[in-house]
Write a protein that holds these residues in place. Structure first.
Motif, PDB file in Angstrom:
ATOM      1  N   PHE A  13       0.835  -1.198   0.000  1.00  8.22           N
ATOM      2  CA  PHE A  13       0.000   0.000   0.000  1.00  8.22           C
ATOM      3  C   PHE A  13       0.873   1.252   0.000  1.00  8.22           C
ATOM      4  N   PHE A  14       1.864   1.272   0.897  1.00  5.65           N
ATOM      5  CA  PHE A  14       2.688   2.480   0.958  1.00  5.65           C
ATOM      6  C   PHE A  14       3.660   2.563  -0.208  1.00  5.65           C
ATOM      7  N   LYS A  15       4.005   1.407  -0.766  1.00  5.60           N
ATOM      8  CA  LYS A  15       4.827   1.436  -1.974  1.00  5.60           C
ATOM      9  C   LYS A  15       4.041   2.154  -3.075  1.00  5.60           C
ATOM     10  N   SER A  16       2.729   1.880  -3.120  1.00  8.27           N
ATOM     11  CA  SER A  16       1.905   2.524  -4.141  1.00  8.27           C
ATOM     12  C   SER A  16       1.784   4.029  -3.896  1.00  8.27           C
ATOM     13  N   LYS A  17       2.145   4.460  -2.684  1.00  6.42           N
ATOM     14  CA  LYS A  17       2.170   5.902  -2.393  1.00  6.42           C
ATOM     15  C   LYS A  17       3.615   6.410  -2.416  1.00  6.42           C
ATOM     16  N   SER A  18       4.409   5.830  -3.294  1.00  2.00           N
ATOM     17  CA  SER A  18       5.800   6.278  -3.524  1.00  2.00           C
ATOM     18  C   SER A  18       6.756   6.094  -2.351  1.00  2.00           C
ATOM     19  N   HIS A  19       6.468   5.153  -1.469  1.00  2.00           N
ATOM     20  CA  HIS A  19       7.417   4.863  -0.385  1.00  2.00           C
ATOM     21  C   HIS A  19       8.342   3.745  -0.825  1.00  2.00           C
ATOM     22  N   SER A  20       9.606   3.809  -0.407  1.00  2.00           N
ATOM     23  CA  SER A  20      10.436   2.648  -0.705  1.00  2.00           C
ATOM     24  C   SER A  20      10.459   1.742   0.520  1.00  2.00           C
ATOM     25  N   ILE A  21      10.436   0.434   0.225  1.00  2.00           N
ATOM     26  CA  ILE A  21      10.395  -0.543   1.320  1.00  2.00           C
ATOM     27  C   ILE A  21      11.815  -0.775   1.814  1.00  2.00           C
ATOM     28  N   VAL A  22      12.037  -0.600   3.113  1.00  2.00           N
ATOM     29  CA  VAL A  22      13.375  -0.846   3.671  1.00  2.00           C
ATOM     30  C   VAL A  22      13.278  -1.994   4.665  1.00  2.00           C
ATOM     31  N   SER A  23      14.440  -2.553   5.040  1.00  7.64           N
ATOM     32  CA  SER A  23      14.343  -3.686   5.960  1.00  7.64           C
ATOM     33  C   SER A  23      14.421  -3.230   7.409  1.00  7.64           C
ATOM     34  N   SER A  24      14.015  -4.134   8.269  1.00  2.86           N
ATOM     35  CA  SER A  24      14.043  -3.857   9.706  1.00  2.86           C
ATOM     36  C   SER A  24      15.485  -3.662  10.154  1.00  2.86           C
ATOM     37  N   ALA A  25      15.692  -2.719  11.061  1.00  2.00           N
ATOM     38  CA  ALA A  25      17.015  -2.589  11.676  1.00  2.00           C
ATOM     39  C   ALA A  25      17.151  -3.710  12.700  1.00  2.00           C
ATOM     40  N   PRO A  26      18.385  -4.031  13.121  1.00  2.00           N
ATOM     41  CA  PRO A  26      18.527  -5.051  14.161  1.00  2.00           C
ATOM     42  C   PRO A  26      17.752  -4.636  15.421  1.00  2.00           C
ATOM     43  N   MET A  27      17.345  -5.624  16.204  1.00  2.00           N
ATOM     44  CA  MET A  27      16.587  -5.322  17.408  1.00  2.00           C
ATOM     45  C   MET A  27      17.513  -4.844  18.532  1.00  2.00           C
ATOM     46  N   VAL A  28      18.747  -5.298  18.475  1.00  2.27           N
ATOM     47  CA  VAL A  28      19.710  -4.895  19.494  1.00  2.27           C
ATOM     48  C   VAL A  28      20.503  -3.699  18.968  1.00  2.27           C
TER      49      VAL A  28
END
Ligand code: ATP
Ligand code: MG
Length: 871
Positions: A13-28
């Motif tokens: 959905f947000f990709k369709s609103k011109s957002h780029s998908i990024v990955s999760s940062a480490p939890m620690v």
């Protein structure tokens, strides 16, 4: 809708609103002193909000692994007791860095929930910030209010206070007013009774917040005041598991497909059923939740330990073990068995869980074994406390000791005491706990002043790959204070050749020199929130002047040699032990290097020699440093570069290649492997289950090492009368020694034999008893042998021997078994009586007992007493 699809639809959905998908940062989190774990999606973007660096895309979306178990956001105690708070959870988010603001954020959130996910709008409530009259003096968020009014009827708009509608990550950092979206999933019947509006933010399990839209516009400073951020941003966070609950029509997060496979597996391994009792239910939820938190952090490289983040993880795991132990009767390790299920369930989205499965299992199992042992010991200790108690009240001090020294959980203590009808003095316990907390807080508390800003920091401020010296200006500085180091200054320069601690490599040391020759020493360098901080014990007299920044070059060179050697070691281990070897931590400084890696057995001597030889061969091949500074992440991986789990990489990375070794790395390296001179492993061992550690040295340290070995060898030769062949000489000595040992043993045997026949002659018969009381010169073992041998040759023996060994007195009493029975004699009682003469005590069996004492002078009296007794 499967959870997998829920997640995907959000991102698409947000990709369709011109957002780029990024990955999760480490939890620690590794480079932020104010935060141990990622507690919200925005953490990894903090530097963009603060304006410390520029984002590549101004609109991004992601799902972020979060852990809320410490600091400002700590949900640990709720977890398991309610059905919608987790320790580890995924936060879905969309972000605008100085791009769109409230209007789009609000409209899109509404569109996604009601049109894409098709949630009935009548079940949704939204809130706006009402303003605050305290020091911050903030106003009602009229902008958000107007935007909401255009889509939601007013009776579903709620005015919220600072606690609910002003979001802050921690005591400092970016913050702003927010609008929350809540959902009411109660039955129509319930809804008719009470309006959902009254249950918003009232801890009702079926009226919960699902999404928070934060309008980032302030930075909370160290002194508590707010400053406007350079630009306005959007930061939203939606609880993934809660959203799944809503879309899957469930009443609890634990009934969604995120958790049901784990719950079913817990049922299988514990032989209990979920849903039968509230206590067991809580235990089920605690365990299903905690295994995720623990496995994810181990996969991120954070093992349970005794300090810091590792300790938090250990405590989470122990909480799970304890709930199982108390409510599901699990007395054997079992949590590790859930890892396989978890990895199957979520391994597609988070591949680190798949590849680290075995490590997670091993580590968790080991922790379980050791904590179950603690619980067993604690139960015994608690039993002692109960036995010794006067009355029905148990001292809080004692319970605290059990908790503090032995790690026995206080709630378990309380539970057991309650069951046994005892009362715990909780006030006293709390007081002890507080005392301890105050002590440790005082020891670690850091107080930081506000920054004094002088100049701005240049865009690519770190110039240390190419320079060891540079003309610099101070950008800002502040004073910090903690108990351990006292008063220190943190200095940020407009640009710097100093390498900040990171990637296992220690920070550079050196100095700042003013034009008049005055210097201020830099004792350490660290990176915090993407700024390079230099630590100094004092400030330059005139901070506004220009300085020459000089890095300690010799230390830097030795560190670089160790860092490059670490890469070659990594390569060697993967070649020789196998591709399963993964780096699990490293420490590179000027003196030596330390490398931790996953491997499930001891590395043999031959393998270590092979590893050493492999690294030294690469050193001698004179590989030039091949550095690619701004290469696309994927590009680097395609070229064969190794990336580490739990490390946060940007889109563009630095790749370091020496021959066939290629790693993503921000550290400092030699220009040519020949600069390492030589590599020598000095130790290999285990640090945790499945994790080995190698320590090694390079360059001058190897020279020193060999010089030291040479010196020792010279000393050995001298001791061996300048032998030409010390190995042969030592082995001759050993042979001679064992020959002599044999001779001594046989002489001692002869001595005992002749002693035995002498003593036999001295035995006198008294009233049908063969009696002897005598001082002898043999040790305790010899006396025992002697007595037993005499018993083989004579009946009705009553022997008392005294001996003095190393200034201590020893008495032994031997009575033939038939005498013990017929005459009702007891060597134990007799020896205790005789022991008084030598100021000692003792005991044993009715036929043989011994006493030791510190008064050899009393031996004769004791023997005399024995004679009188027998007569
Ligand atoms: P709550 O009041 O329910 O604790 P919060 O105000 O702490 O929520 P935020 O900090 O705004 O929540 O986080 C954004 C979203 O993340 C929340 O709307 C919620 O859906 C989700 N969330 C927050 N804490 C947890 C948690 N411990 N477990 C699962 N989801 C959570
Ligand atoms: Mg909360």
């Amino acid at each position: 809708m499967k959870s997998q699809d829920v997640r995907n639809q959000f991102l698409q959905f947000f990709k369709s609103k011109s957002h780029s998908i990024v990955s999760s940062a480490p939890m620690v989190i590794k480079d932020d002193p104010t935060l141990m774990f990622t507690n919200a999606g925005m953490n990894q973007f903090k530097e963009f909000f603060l304006g410390n660096s520029e984002p590549k895309n101004s609109r991004v979306t992601d799902t972020q692994k979060c852990l809320r178990v410490s600091g400002k956001h700590n949900d640990l105690e709720e977890v398991g007791h309610d059905t919608y708070h987790h320790t580890m959870f995924e936060m879905l988010g969309n972000w605008s860095f100085g791009d769109y603001f409230k209007k789009e954020a609000i409209q899109w959130a509404w569109e996604l929930l009601t049109e894409v996910y098709k949630i009935n709008p009548e079940n949704l409530y939204v809130s706006v910030f009402e303003g605050s009259k305290d020091n911050d003096k903030l106003e009602l968020d009229t902008e958000a209010l107007e935007l909401w009014k255009a889509i939601v009827p007013e009776e579903r708009i709620i005015y919220g206070n600072k606690k609910d509608n002003f979001w802050e990550m921690g005591d400092q950092g970016p913050c702003g007013p927010c609008s929350e979206i809540h959902i009411d999933i109660r039955s129509d019947e319930e809804k008719a009774k009470t309006s959902g509006r009254e249950l918003v933010n009232a801890d009702h399990p079926q009226v919960v917040e699902i999404w928070n839209l934060v309008f980032m516009q302030y930075n909370r400073k160290a002194d508590g005041s707010l400053e406007e951020l350079p630009a306005k941003h959007i930061d939203t966070g939606m609880g993934f598991e809660r959203l799944c609950m809503v879309l899957q029509g469930k009443q609890s997060n634990y009934e969604t497909d995120v958790f049901t496979p784990l719950i079913r597996e817990i049922e299988a391994v514990t032989n209990k059923e979920y849903g039968t009792s509230e206590k067991a239910n809580i235990a089920f939820r605690v365990i299903a939740d905690h295994v995720r938190a623990v496995a994810f952090s181990i996969a991120d490289g954070q093992l349970p330990s005794n300090t810091g983040a590792g300790y938090v993880i250990r405590r989470i795991l122990r909480r799970a073990i304890r709930y199982g132990f108390t409510f599901l009767d699990t007395k054997e390790p079992f949590i590790y068995k859930l890892v396989a299920t978890l990895s199957r369930q979520i391994g597609e989205t988070f591949p680190e869980l798949k590849s680290q499965k075995q490590l997670c299992e091993n580590v968790i199992r080991e922790e379980e074994i050791s904590f179950l042992r603690t619980l067993d010991q604690g139960l015994v200790l608690l039993e002692n406390i109960i036995e010794e108690a006067e009355g029905k009240k148990i001292s809080g001090k004692k319970a605290f000791e059990l908790y503090d020294t032995y790690g026995f959980p206080i709630d378990l203590t309380a539970l057991i005491l309650r069951e046994r009808g005892y009362d715990l003095d909780e006030k006293e316990f709390e007081a002890e706990l507080k005392k301890q907390k105050d002590r440790s807080r005082a020891a670690t508390q850091v107080t930081a002043g506000d920054w004094t800003e002088l100049n701005s920091v240049e865009k690519d401020a770190f110039i240390g790959y190419d320079h060891l010296e540079s003309e610099v200006k101070i950008a800002k500085y502040r004073k910090v204070e903690n108990k351990k180091q006292g008063e220190l200054f943190q200095i940020v320069l407009n640009k710097t050749p100093f390498y900040p601690e990171g990637g296992g490599q220690v920070g550079d040391k050196g100095y700042l020199e003013a034009e008049n020759g005055n210097v201020v020493y830099i004792i350490d360098t660290k990176r915090e929130n993407n700024q390079i901080i230099h630590f100094a014990k004092s400030l330059p007299k005139n901070p506004e002047a220009t300085f020459k920044a000089v890095v300690d070059a010799s230390q830097r060179a030795r560190t670089a040699a160790n860092h490059t050697a670490t890469h070659l070691l990594h390569q060697a281990l993967r070649k020789i032990l196998g591709e399963h070897v993964e780096q699990k931590g490293s420490m590179v400084h000027s003196g030596y290097l330390r490398f931790d890696f996953s491997h499930f057995s001891k590395v043999s001597k031959e393998q270590l020699e092979e590893v050493e030889a492999f690294v030294n061969a690469r050193i001698r091949e004179n590989h030039e440093l091949n550095e690619q500074r701004n290469i696309a992440y994927q590009d680097a991986l395609d070229q064969g570069a190794i990336a580490l789990f739990g490390e946060k990489y940007g889109d563009s990375v630095r790749a370091i290649r020496f021959g066939e070794s290629m790693e993503l790395c921000g550290g400092i390296h030699v220009k040519n492997t020949a600069d390492i001179w030589h590599f020598k492993i000095v130790s290999e061992g285990a640090v945790a289950s499945g994790i080995r550690r190698i320590e090694a040295i390079t360059g001058d340290a190897v020279k020193d090492y060999f010089a030291e070995q040479d010196k020792t060898m010279d000393e050995v030769k001298t001791l061996l009368k300048n032998s030409k062949d010390p190995v042969k000489s030592i082995s001759n000595l050993q042979e001679e020694n064992s020959e002599l040992k044999k001779q001594v043993e046989s002489l001692l045997k002869d001595k005992a034999k002749s002693l035995k026949s002498d003593l036999k002659n001295e035995i006198e018969e008294v009233n049908g008893i063969n009696f002897l009381a005598k001082l002898v010169d043999i040790d305790a073992g010899g006396i025992k042998d002697l007595a037993f041998q005499l018993d083989n040759e004579m009946d009705n023996l009553f022997l008392v021997f005294g001996t003095e060994q190393n200034g201590k007195a020893l008495l032994s009493c031997y009575i033939s078994k038939n005498l013990v029975a017929e005459k009702d004699l007891n060597a134990g009682t007799i020896i205790r009586e005789l022991g008084k003469y030598i100021q000692g005590g003792g005991g044993g069996q009715p036929f043989f007992a011994t006493a030791g004492g510190k008064n050899p002078a009393g031996l004769n009296d004791a023997l005399q007493k024995a004679k009188e007794y027998i007569k």
